[in-house]
Enzyme design. Structure first.
Site, PDB file in Angstrom:
ATOM      1  N   HIS A 139       0.829  -1.202   0.000  1.00 59.43           N
ATOM      2  CA  HIS A 139       0.000   0.000   0.000  1.00 59.43           C
ATOM      3  C   HIS A 139       0.867   1.257   0.000  1.00 59.43           C
ATOM      4  O   HIS A 139       2.040   1.239   0.361  1.00 59.43           O
ATOM      5  CB  HIS A 139      -0.917   0.000   1.224  1.00 59.43           C
ATOM      6  CG  HIS A 139      -0.163   0.019   2.525  1.00 59.43           C
ATOM      7  ND1 HIS A 139       0.374   1.175   3.074  1.00 59.43           N
ATOM      8  CD2 HIS A 139       0.163  -0.984   3.371  1.00 59.43           C
ATOM      9  CE1 HIS A 139       0.983   0.877   4.203  1.00 59.43           C
ATOM     10  NE2 HIS A 139       0.879  -0.422   4.414  1.00 59.43           N
ATOM     11  N   GLY A 158      -0.083  -2.771  12.132  1.00 62.81           N
ATOM     12  CA  GLY A 158      -0.781  -4.050  12.156  1.00 62.81           C
ATOM     13  C   GLY A 158      -2.192  -3.954  11.619  1.00 62.81           C
ATOM     14  O   GLY A 158      -2.433  -3.460  10.527  1.00 62.81           O
ATOM     15  N   GLU A 173      -2.272  -7.048   7.149  1.00 64.89           N
ATOM     16  CA  GLU A 173      -0.931  -6.945   7.714  1.00 64.89           C
ATOM     17  C   GLU A 173      -0.763  -7.893   8.888  1.00 64.89           C
ATOM     18  O   GLU A 173      -1.751  -8.328   9.507  1.00 64.89           O
ATOM     19  CB  GLU A 173      -0.677  -5.498   8.152  1.00 64.89           C
ATOM     20  CG  GLU A 173       0.654  -5.237   8.839  1.00 64.89           C
ATOM     21  CD  GLU A 173       1.876  -5.572   7.983  1.00 64.89           C
ATOM     22  OE1 GLU A 173       2.043  -6.766   7.637  1.00 64.89           O
ATOM     23  OE2 GLU A 173       2.660  -4.669   7.682  1.00 64.89           O
ATOM     24  N   ARG A 174       0.460  -8.232   9.173  1.00 60.76           N
ATOM     25  CA  ARG A 174       0.773  -9.040  10.344  1.00 60.76           C
ATOM     26  C   ARG A 174       0.295  -8.287  11.595  1.00 60.76           C
ATOM     27  O   ARG A 174       0.466  -7.097  11.739  1.00 60.76           O
ATOM     28  CB  ARG A 174       2.298  -9.252  10.377  1.00 60.76           C
ATOM     29  CG  ARG A 174       2.845  -9.876  11.642  1.00 60.76           C
ATOM     30  CD  ARG A 174       3.684  -8.881  12.426  1.00 60.76           C
ATOM     31  NE  ARG A 174       4.569  -9.565  13.362  1.00 60.76           N
ATOM     32  CZ  ARG A 174       5.873  -9.703  13.131  1.00 60.76           C
ATOM     33  NH1 ARG A 174       6.421  -9.210  12.037  1.00 60.76           N
ATOM     34  NH2 ARG A 174       6.612 -10.325  14.014  1.00 60.76           N
ATOM     35  N   ARG A 178      11.661  -8.355  12.442  1.00 60.00           N
ATOM     36  CA  ARG A 178      12.335  -8.990  11.311  1.00 60.00           C
ATOM     37  C   ARG A 178      12.326 -10.522  11.356  1.00 60.00           C
ATOM     38  O   ARG A 178      12.326 -11.165  10.315  1.00 60.00           O
ATOM     39  CB  ARG A 178      13.804  -8.532  11.226  1.00 60.00           C
ATOM     40  CG  ARG A 178      14.023  -7.041  11.221  1.00 60.00           C
ATOM     41  CD  ARG A 178      13.188  -6.291  10.192  1.00 60.00           C
ATOM     42  NE  ARG A 178      13.280  -6.846   8.842  1.00 60.00           N
ATOM     43  CZ  ARG A 178      12.526  -6.450   7.837  1.00 60.00           C
ATOM     44  NH1 ARG A 178      11.619  -5.524   8.021  1.00 60.00           N
ATOM     45  NH2 ARG A 178      12.663  -6.990   6.640  1.00 60.00           N
ATOM     46  N   TYR A 202       0.479  -6.967  15.141  1.00 62.43           N
ATOM     47  CA  TYR A 202       1.605  -6.662  16.023  1.00 62.43           C
ATOM     48  C   TYR A 202       1.251  -6.724  17.507  1.00 62.43           C
ATOM     49  O   TYR A 202       2.012  -6.251  18.350  1.00 62.43           O
ATOM     50  CB  TYR A 202       2.176  -5.282  15.686  1.00 62.43           C
ATOM     51  CG  TYR A 202       3.325  -5.351  14.689  1.00 62.43           C
ATOM     52  CD1 TYR A 202       4.554  -5.905  15.048  1.00 62.43           C
ATOM     53  CD2 TYR A 202       3.186  -4.857  13.403  1.00 62.43           C
ATOM     54  CE1 TYR A 202       5.603  -5.969  14.153  1.00 62.43           C
ATOM     55  CE2 TYR A 202       4.229  -4.908  12.493  1.00 62.43           C
ATOM     56  CZ  TYR A 202       5.437  -5.467  12.870  1.00 62.43           C
ATOM     57  OH  TYR A 202       6.475  -5.529  11.988  1.00 62.43           O
ATOM     58  N   TRP A 206       0.620   6.495   9.493  1.00 55.93           N
ATOM     59  CA  TRP A 206       1.474   5.925  10.535  1.00 55.93           C
ATOM     60  C   TRP A 206       2.799   5.388  10.002  1.00 55.93           C
ATOM     61  O   TRP A 206       3.547   4.755  10.740  1.00 55.93           O
ATOM     62  CB  TRP A 206       0.728   4.809  11.277  1.00 55.93           C
ATOM     63  CG  TRP A 206      -0.193   5.319  12.342  1.00 55.93           C
ATOM     64  CD1 TRP A 206      -0.587   6.611  12.542  1.00 55.93           C
ATOM     65  CD2 TRP A 206      -0.827   4.553  13.370  1.00 55.93           C
ATOM     66  NE1 TRP A 206      -1.431   6.701  13.614  1.00 55.93           N
ATOM     67  CE2 TRP A 206      -1.604   5.449  14.151  1.00 55.93           C
ATOM     68  CE3 TRP A 206      -0.840   3.208  13.700  1.00 55.93           C
ATOM     69  CZ2 TRP A 206      -2.362   5.032  15.236  1.00 55.93           C
ATOM     70  CZ3 TRP A 206      -1.606   2.793  14.785  1.00 55.93           C
ATOM     71  CH2 TRP A 206      -2.350   3.687  15.541  1.00 55.93           C
TER      72      TRP A 206
END
Length: 340
Positions: free
Chosen positions: A46, A64, A161-162, A192, A164, A51
């Site tokens: 994206h 996230g 998204e992952r 990472r 968080y 943010w």
């Protein structure tokens, strides 16, 4: 630029390395068959969000599943991506466009496709003008180009998204310097590492309650994570998405096309869900001792910069196709300009 120099450039760009990489060969790439349809994935993160740290007055923040919008810069980046796709993939039939269910990805997809068609319309008008003054007998019958769109446009939460966990909403530099009780080493691993999982959200956390309200009707409460490692993203979301949705669609598209031409999908998602997808297609997640795995952990994907990954499905196994590096790139993902 010769092949070795080009591969070194790719590694320096996406893996942060300055030296040339010598003969890092993903095992499956060496055995890539020469027959069967070759599918093409155009992967786009994206555009810049509010943010991501570039927007005035905002700092880079763990995002996230927090549903923040694009920044004005992100909107411009998405429009530029659409223009690039129109210039480079005009003759390519895009069979499907996939996005996550997060606003920043859906907004990017909207701007990309709007700019794509606007650019094609401008190209059409220029050609029509040329034909009118230079080849009147070949004048097109219609006054404007017909709208072009992917055969299918699908939003899938598995591309989100992952998650968080409890890091979501924290400014990254503040987290790294220990303001929230975490060491810089811990934060680096959570960002990472393939396996490191950030602290999860409590069920009564206001952020968790908002996620349940917003995403429950979309994906079911049981599918909203409380915190994920990259391995969780690849195993629980991306691999099922690729096997159940993406690959069947591409295989069906290939059956309608001549020769070994495969399907093409544009995927607008997020840095970590795209890293997980690349890991699944390149099978790096199945061999953590391979060079591809370490490169995957280090990989950085910039906002709104389209990449291309090609693969074949051989006996129901993903086989990446390295048409540029000739097998020397463990993760054959390239900027779109080098393949179109």
């Amino acid at each position: 630029m010769n092949r070795s120099a080009f591969v070194a450039f790719i590694h320096a760009t996406f893996f942060g390395e300055k030296k040339e990489i010598a003969s890092l060969v993903l095992h499956s790439t060496n055995s890539t068959p020469t027959t069967g349809p070759t599918h093409t994935l155009i992967l786009t993160r994206h555009g810049d969000s509010i943010w991501n740290g570039k927007h005035v007055g905002c700092k880079e923040t763990f995002t996230g599943w927090t549903d923040v919008p694009l920044s004005p810069l992100g909107e411009k980046e998405a429009i530029r991506t659409g223009e690039i796709l129109a210039d480079l993939t005009r003759e390519v039939e895009i069979d499907a466009l996939f996005t996550s269910t997060l606003s920043r990805a859906k907004m990017t997809a909207h701007y990309v496709w709007w700019a794509y068609n606007e650019n094609l319309e401008e190209q059409y008008r220029r050609e029509k003008h040329y034909q009118y003054y230079n080849r009147p007998g070949n004048m097109p019958q219609q006054n404007s180009m017909q709208y072009q769109g992917p055969a299918q446009w699908l939003a899938d939460y598995r591309l989100n998204e992952r998650h968080y966990g409890s890091l979501q909403g924290l400014v990254k530099v503040e987290a790294e310097r220990g303001d929230f009780g975490h060491s810089a080493d811990e934060v680096y691993k959570w960002r990472r590492s393939w396996h490191a999982k950030p602290p999860i959200l409590d069920d009564d956390d206001p952020r968790r309650l908002e996620e349940r309200r917003r995403f429950g009707p979309i994906c079911g409460l049981e599918n909203i994570p409380r915190g994920e490692s990259l391995n969780c993203v690849a195993k629980n979301r991306i691999r099922p998405f690729v096997e159940e949705k993406l690959t069947p669609l591409l295989e069906e598209a290939a059956r309608r096309k001549p020769g070994d031409e495969g399907g093409t999908a544009l995927i607008v998602a997020h840095a970590n869900s795209l890293r997980a997808l690349i890991g699944v297609i390149c099978k790096a997640d199945q061999n953590e001792t391979a060079a591809a795995f370490s490169k995957l952990e280090a990989m950085k994907i910039p906002t709104a910069s389209p990449l291309v990954l090609q693969f074949r499905l051989v006996e129901k196994q993903f086989t990446p196709v390295d048409s540029i590096g000739e097998g020397s790139n463990p993760l054959p993902v390239y900027p779109i300009q080098y393949l179109f």
